[in-house]
Motif scaffolding. Structure first.
Motif, PDB file in Angstrom:
ATOM      1  N   VAL A 146       0.841  -1.304   0.031  1.00 33.35           N
ATOM      2  CA  VAL A 146      -0.045  -0.109   0.150  1.00 33.35           C
ATOM      3  C   VAL A 146       0.837   1.339  -0.048  1.00 33.35           C
ATOM      4  O   VAL A 146       0.710   2.257  -0.725  1.00 33.35           O
ATOM      5  N   VAL A 147       1.994   1.174   0.771  1.00 42.29           N
ATOM      6  CA  VAL A 147       2.719   2.411   0.607  1.00 42.29           C
ATOM      7  C   VAL A 147       3.464   2.493  -0.421  1.00 42.29           C
ATOM      8  O   VAL A 147       3.661   3.661  -1.111  1.00 42.29           O
ATOM      9  N   LEU A 148       3.886   1.396  -1.158  1.00 45.20           N
ATOM     10  CA  LEU A 148       4.363   1.703  -2.698  1.00 45.20           C
ATOM     11  C   LEU A 148       3.365   2.053  -3.561  1.00 45.20           C
ATOM     12  O   LEU A 148       3.592   3.040  -4.577  1.00 45.20           O
ATOM     13  N   ILE A 149       2.035   1.681  -3.621  1.00 43.65           N
ATOM     14  CA  ILE A 149       1.239   2.078  -4.549  1.00 43.65           C
ATOM     15  C   ILE A 149       0.987   3.686  -3.943  1.00 43.65           C
ATOM     16  O   ILE A 149       0.682   4.553  -5.065  1.00 43.65           O
ATOM     17  N   SER A 150       1.010   3.974  -2.824  1.00 42.99           N
ATOM     18  CA  SER A 150       0.814   5.366  -2.456  1.00 42.99           C
ATOM     19  C   SER A 150       1.761   6.219  -3.164  1.00 42.99           C
ATOM     20  O   SER A 150       1.754   7.240  -3.691  1.00 42.99           O
ATOM     21  N   ALA A 151       3.210   5.736  -3.101  1.00 42.15           N
ATOM     22  CA  ALA A 151       4.408   6.582  -3.840  1.00 42.15           C
ATOM     23  C   ALA A 151       4.018   6.538  -5.256  1.00 42.15           C
ATOM     24  O   ALA A 151       4.259   7.620  -6.026  1.00 42.15           O
ATOM     25  N   GLY A 152       3.595   5.720  -5.715  1.00 37.99           N
ATOM     26  CA  GLY A 152       3.427   5.631  -7.221  1.00 37.99           C
ATOM     27  C   GLY A 152       2.208   6.675  -7.610  1.00 37.99           C
ATOM     28  O   GLY A 152       2.491   7.390  -8.834  1.00 37.99           O
ATOM     29  N   LEU A 153       1.127   6.609  -6.712  1.00 39.16           N
ATOM     30  CA  LEU A 153       0.080   7.694  -7.267  1.00 39.16           C
ATOM     31  C   LEU A 153       0.760   9.179  -6.876  1.00 39.16           C
ATOM     32  O   LEU A 153       0.235  10.063  -7.601  1.00 39.16           O
ATOM     33  N   LEU A 154       1.403   9.258  -5.904  1.00 41.18           N
ATOM     34  CA  LEU A 154       1.896  10.636  -5.725  1.00 41.18           C
ATOM     35  C   LEU A 154       2.968  11.127  -6.733  1.00 41.18           C
ATOM     36  O   LEU A 154       2.953  12.090  -7.193  1.00 41.18           O
ATOM     37  N   PHE A 155       3.696  10.207  -7.401  1.00 44.04           N
ATOM     38  CA  PHE A 155       4.345  10.460  -8.573  1.00 44.04           C
ATOM     39  C   PHE A 155       3.665  10.935  -9.720  1.00 44.04           C
ATOM     40  O   PHE A 155       4.202  11.732 -10.539  1.00 44.04           O
TER      41      PHE A 155
END
Length: 123
Positions: free
Chosen positions: A112-121
């Motif tokens: 989920v944290v990696l998904i969050s990073a992808g969304l923020l990028f």
């Protein structure tokens, strides 16, 4: 997508802040929830406090980055901090915790944290 990215980042930051507070104020139950029970009155007291401070600091830092530096800074932070729940996965597995907790809580959190990073990028 911007609202989703920011909302997920804030929720994750607040969740980590909550976990940190729980380790500081309810270390025994927090350790059980982590997947490796520890006696807060025994030798583990210092480590439980360190975990609480670490998590609380990560939560506050994430909120500060999002508020003052923006989505890209928060995305890099999320990408880097994803190492923590991945390490927690291994810690639980190596110390007698269940696979359900290791993968269902810690590994899932890392994803989920990696998904969050992808969304923020992508913002």
């Amino acid at each position: 997508m911007t609202i989703t990215a920011y909302t997920l980042a804030v929720v994750l930051d607040l969740f980590v802040l909550f976990i940190g507070a729980r380790f500081l104020f309810q270390p025994g139950p927090a350790a059980v929830g982590y997947g490796v029970p520890a006696e807060p009155a025994g030798d583990a007291a210092a480590y439980l406090t360190v975990k609480g401070l670490r998590d609380g600091t990560f939560g506050l830092l994430g909120l500060a980055l999002l508020a003052f530096a923006g989505a890209t800074a928060e995305a890099w932070f999320m990408l880097a901090v994803a190492i923590v729940p991945l390490g927690d996965t291994l810690t639980v597995l190596r110390n007698g915790g269940t696979k359900a907790v290791a993968f269902g809580i810690h590994f899932a959190t890392a994803m989920v944290v990696l998904i969050s990073a992808g969304l923020l990028f992508a913002v």
